[in-house]
Design a protein around this motif. Structure first.
Motif, PDB file in Angstrom:
ATOM      1  N   ALA A  93       6.915   7.411  -7.242  1.00  0.00           N
ATOM      2  CA  ALA A  93       7.766   8.546  -7.052  1.00  0.00           C
ATOM      3  C   ALA A  93       9.214   8.208  -7.660  1.00  0.00           C
ATOM      4  O   ALA A  93       9.584   7.146  -7.784  1.00  0.00           O
ATOM      5  CB  ALA A  93       7.958   8.663  -5.458  1.00  0.00           C
ATOM      6  N   PRO A  94       9.954   9.181  -8.136  1.00  0.00           N
ATOM      7  CA  PRO A  94      11.218   9.301  -8.512  1.00  0.00           C
ATOM      8  C   PRO A  94      12.318   8.792  -7.524  1.00  0.00           C
ATOM      9  O   PRO A  94      13.196   9.506  -7.299  1.00  0.00           O
ATOM     10  CB  PRO A  94      11.587  10.471  -9.071  1.00  0.00           C
ATOM     11  N   MET A  95      12.212   7.501  -7.065  1.00  0.00           N
ATOM     12  CA  MET A  95      13.050   6.879  -6.059  1.00  0.00           C
ATOM     13  C   MET A  95      13.471   5.586  -6.617  1.00  0.00           C
ATOM     14  O   MET A  95      12.581   4.930  -7.081  1.00  0.00           O
ATOM     15  CB  MET A  95      12.456   6.794  -4.818  1.00  0.00           C
ATOM     16  N   ARG A  96      14.631   5.065  -6.097  1.00  0.00           N
ATOM     17  CA  ARG A  96      15.215   3.810  -6.472  1.00  0.00           C
ATOM     18  C   ARG A  96      14.665   2.766  -5.529  1.00  0.00           C
ATOM     19  O   ARG A  96      14.219   3.215  -4.322  1.00  0.00           O
ATOM     20  CB  ARG A  96      16.753   3.679  -6.543  1.00  0.00           C
ATOM     21  N   PRO A  97      14.699   1.544  -5.996  1.00  0.00           N
ATOM     22  CA  PRO A  97      13.891   0.405  -4.898  1.00  0.00           C
ATOM     23  C   PRO A  97      14.722   0.546  -3.559  1.00  0.00           C
ATOM     24  O   PRO A  97      14.021   0.390  -2.252  1.00  0.00           O
ATOM     25  CB  PRO A  97      14.142  -0.767  -5.612  1.00  0.00           C
ATOM     26  N   TRP A  98      16.021   0.739  -3.600  1.00  0.00           N
ATOM     27  CA  TRP A  98      16.802   0.703  -2.251  1.00  0.00           C
ATOM     28  C   TRP A  98      16.303   1.848  -1.398  1.00  0.00           C
ATOM     29  O   TRP A  98      16.546   1.697  -0.256  1.00  0.00           O
ATOM     30  CB  TRP A  98      18.337   0.755  -2.445  1.00  0.00           C
ATOM     31  N   GLN A  99      15.805   3.079  -1.921  1.00  0.00           N
ATOM     32  CA  GLN A  99      15.791   4.365  -1.353  1.00  0.00           C
ATOM     33  C   GLN A  99      14.307   4.162  -0.668  1.00  0.00           C
ATOM     34  O   GLN A  99      14.208   4.597   0.493  1.00  0.00           O
ATOM     35  CB  GLN A  99      15.684   5.475  -2.290  1.00  0.00           C
ATOM     36  N   MET A 100      13.404   3.243  -1.109  1.00  0.00           N
ATOM     37  CA  MET A 100      11.953   3.376  -0.790  1.00  0.00           C
ATOM     38  C   MET A 100      12.269   2.265   0.213  1.00  0.00           C
ATOM     39  O   MET A 100      11.592   2.500   1.393  1.00  0.00           O
ATOM     40  CB  MET A 100      11.135   2.342  -1.782  1.00  0.00           C
ATOM     41  N   THR A 101      13.239   1.289   0.354  1.00  0.00           N
ATOM     42  CA  THR A 101      13.374   0.218   1.310  1.00  0.00           C
ATOM     43  C   THR A 101      13.571   0.885   2.518  1.00  0.00           C
ATOM     44  O   THR A 101      13.325   0.759   3.622  1.00  0.00           O
ATOM     45  CB  THR A 101      14.211  -1.040   0.907  1.00  0.00           C
ATOM     46  N   ILE A 102      14.851   1.747   2.489  1.00  0.00           N
ATOM     47  CA  ILE A 102      15.295   2.275   3.452  1.00  0.00           C
ATOM     48  C   ILE A 102      14.527   3.408   4.220  1.00  0.00           C
ATOM     49  O   ILE A 102      14.246   3.650   5.192  1.00  0.00           O
ATOM     50  CB  ILE A 102      16.721   3.013   3.051  1.00  0.00           C
ATOM     51  N   GLY A 103      13.705   3.976   3.219  1.00  0.00           N
ATOM     52  CA  GLY A 103      12.680   5.026   3.796  1.00  0.00           C
ATOM     53  C   GLY A 103      11.744   4.409   4.781  1.00  0.00           C
ATOM     54  O   GLY A 103      11.186   4.982   5.856  1.00  0.00           O
ATOM     55  N   PHE A 104      11.255   3.175   4.298  1.00  0.00           N
ATOM     56  CA  PHE A 104      10.388   2.580   5.211  1.00  0.00           C
ATOM     57  C   PHE A 104      10.754   1.780   6.321  1.00  0.00           C
ATOM     58  O   PHE A 104      10.448   1.928   7.594  1.00  0.00           O
ATOM     59  CB  PHE A 104       9.728   1.492   4.420  1.00  0.00           C
ATOM     60  N   ILE A 154       8.439  -7.424   4.953  1.00  0.00           N
ATOM     61  CA  ILE A 154       8.413  -8.486   4.279  1.00  0.00           C
ATOM     62  C   ILE A 154       6.825  -9.170   4.457  1.00  0.00           C
ATOM     63  O   ILE A 154       5.951  -9.368   3.964  1.00  0.00           O
ATOM     64  CB  ILE A 154       9.235  -9.812   4.595  1.00  0.00           C
ATOM     65  N   ALA A 155       6.524  -9.326   6.097  1.00  0.00           N
ATOM     66  CA  ALA A 155       5.172  -9.742   6.449  1.00  0.00           C
ATOM     67  C   ALA A 155       4.040  -8.701   6.113  1.00  0.00           C
ATOM     68  O   ALA A 155       3.053  -9.417   5.668  1.00  0.00           O
ATOM     69  CB  ALA A 155       5.210  -9.879   7.952  1.00  0.00           C
ATOM     70  N   GLY A 156       4.362  -7.688   6.111  1.00  0.00           N
ATOM     71  CA  GLY A 156       3.416  -6.502   5.591  1.00  0.00           C
ATOM     72  C   GLY A 156       2.951  -6.539   4.285  1.00  0.00           C
ATOM     73  O   GLY A 156       1.756  -6.521   3.742  1.00  0.00           O
ATOM     74  N   ILE A 157       3.915  -7.041   3.380  1.00  0.00           N
ATOM     75  CA  ILE A 157       3.676  -7.091   1.981  1.00  0.00           C
ATOM     76  C   ILE A 157       2.985  -8.374   1.627  1.00  0.00           C
ATOM     77  O   ILE A 157       1.893  -8.189   0.537  1.00  0.00           O
ATOM     78  CB  ILE A 157       4.958  -7.087   1.350  1.00  0.00           C
ATOM     79  N   TRP A 241      14.417  -7.063  -2.707  1.00  0.00           N
ATOM     80  CA  TRP A 241      13.755  -7.675  -3.753  1.00  0.00           C
ATOM     81  C   TRP A 241      12.343  -7.181  -4.090  1.00  0.00           C
ATOM     82  O   TRP A 241      11.950  -7.027  -5.220  1.00  0.00           O
ATOM     83  CB  TRP A 241      14.016  -9.179  -3.972  1.00  0.00           C
ATOM     84  N   LEU A 242      11.591  -7.479  -2.977  1.00  0.00           N
ATOM     85  CA  LEU A 242      10.131  -6.986  -3.038  1.00  0.00           C
ATOM     86  C   LEU A 242       9.861  -5.564  -3.648  1.00  0.00           C
ATOM     87  O   LEU A 242       9.027  -5.389  -4.379  1.00  0.00           O
ATOM     88  CB  LEU A 242       9.480  -7.368  -1.604  1.00  0.00           C
ATOM     89  N   PHE A 243      10.669  -4.816  -3.507  1.00  0.00           N
ATOM     90  CA  PHE A 243      10.489  -3.305  -3.865  1.00  0.00           C
ATOM     91  C   PHE A 243      11.077  -3.311  -5.068  1.00  0.00           C
ATOM     92  O   PHE A 243      10.507  -2.411  -6.002  1.00  0.00           O
ATOM     93  CB  PHE A 243      11.131  -2.262  -2.751  1.00  0.00           C
ATOM     94  N   ALA A 244      12.164  -3.868  -5.485  1.00  0.00           N
ATOM     95  CA  ALA A 244      12.676  -3.832  -6.690  1.00  0.00           C
ATOM     96  C   ALA A 244      11.932  -4.420  -7.808  1.00  0.00           C
ATOM     97  O   ALA A 244      11.386  -4.027  -8.846  1.00  0.00           O
ATOM     98  CB  ALA A 244      13.945  -4.467  -6.854  1.00  0.00           C
ATOM     99  N   SER A 245      11.061  -5.647  -7.494  1.00  0.00           N
ATOM    100  CA  SER A 245      10.359  -6.303  -8.481  1.00  0.00           C
ATOM    101  C   SER A 245       8.948  -5.874  -8.235  1.00  0.00           C
ATOM    102  O   SER A 245       8.133  -6.326  -9.278  1.00  0.00           O
ATOM    103  CB  SER A 245      10.162  -7.817  -8.037  1.00  0.00           C
ATOM    104  N   GLY A 246       8.434  -5.151  -7.217  1.00  0.00           N
ATOM    105  CA  GLY A 246       6.962  -4.751  -7.152  1.00  0.00           C
ATOM    106  C   GLY A 246       6.050  -5.953  -6.946  1.00  0.00           C
ATOM    107  O   GLY A 246       4.750  -5.693  -6.735  1.00  0.00           O
TER     108      GLY A 246
END
Length: 251
Positions: A93-104, A154-157, A241-246
């Motif tokens: 989706a057209p979101m930045r990694p920090w937006q995904m992190t905050i969304g979750f 982190i644990a879920g990833i 970092w996990l969302f930014a790096s995938g």
């Protein structure tokens, strides 16, 4: 920003659809602790530092319920996203990694805040507990929920099964909360147990909550908030970092 808002909305809808399990159950279980340990034993246990026992245990129970909810919500949702592979839709989706992190993160934070508010609404008329320092309580809530919501991600990833996510909650978080001064003041413990308690990060979080509610703490409230911040910020950075790096998400 619209994508982040919709992701946050999805996370809130996810737990609100089954509110009897996600909201009502932890409130009832914590209320039973207040009834069993607080009201039934308050006549036999002297007040701690002049605070009635039924009031003394409320901040720790609120903190414990909130951090467990924040962790369990986010560890479950991100693991389910990986298991069902719809995490790839989020990543594309057209979101930045920090937006995904905050969304979750929003899902765990909102669920924990609802549980905390309902538990206080139940405990206040039963015990007469109040809020002595609302700003300290707000800071403790923010740091504690940020830390354990990020830890849940982190644990879920990294988890390879549901047992891995449950392990941290049942074997790490819950025991640390119980021995962190939820039901007692660590000042009554003999050495070296009193010193060992200061290694427990939940000891500082519970004391920050207790100072916010009752104006009493076993340690400096500034130190408690500093320890909470030292725990929350690296955990958030790790999740980011996990969302930014995938890492572990794109596999």
């Amino acid at each position: 920003m619209r994508g982040m808002a919709w992701l946050a909305r999805r996370e809130i809808l996810r737990f609100s659809k089954v509110y009897t399990q996600t909201i009502l159950a932890p409130v009832v279980s914590s209320a039973l602790f207040i009834l069993v340990f607080g009201l039934s034993l308050s006549g036999r246990i002297r007040g701690i530092d002049g605070i009635p026992y039924d009031q003394f245990i409320v901040p720790g129970l609120v903190a414990m319920s909130m951090v467990q909810a924040a962790y369990s919500n986010n560890s479950a949702t991100i693991f389910q996203a990986r298991f069902d592979r719809y995490i790839h839709d989020v990543l594309s989706a057209p979101m930045r990694p920090w937006q995904m992190t905050i969304g979750f993160l929003v899902g765990g934070v909102c669920r924990a805040l609802l549980i905390g508010a309902l538990l206080v609404a139940v405990a206040a008329p039963l015990t007469g507990v109040g809020v002595a320092h609302p700003l300290v309580l707000a800071a403790a809530c923010a740091l504690g929920l940020l830390a354990f919501s990020a830890l849940g991600l982190i644990a879920g990833i990294y988890a390879q099964s549901w047992d891995h996510t449950a392990f941290i909650q049942n074997i790490v978080i819950a025991p640390l909360a119980f021995v962190g001064g939820t039901f007692y003041s660590v000042s009554v413990l003999p050495s070296p147990w009193q010193e060992i308690s200061h290694v427990n990060p939940l000891f500082f979080l519970i004391n920050a909550f207790r100072y916010g509610f009752l104006g009493h703490s076993d340690v400096s409230v500034a130190l408690s908030l500093a320890i909470c911040a030292a725990l929350a910020l690296p955990l958030y950075a790790w999740a980011q970092w996990l969302f930014a790096s995938g890492k572990k998400l794109k596999a």
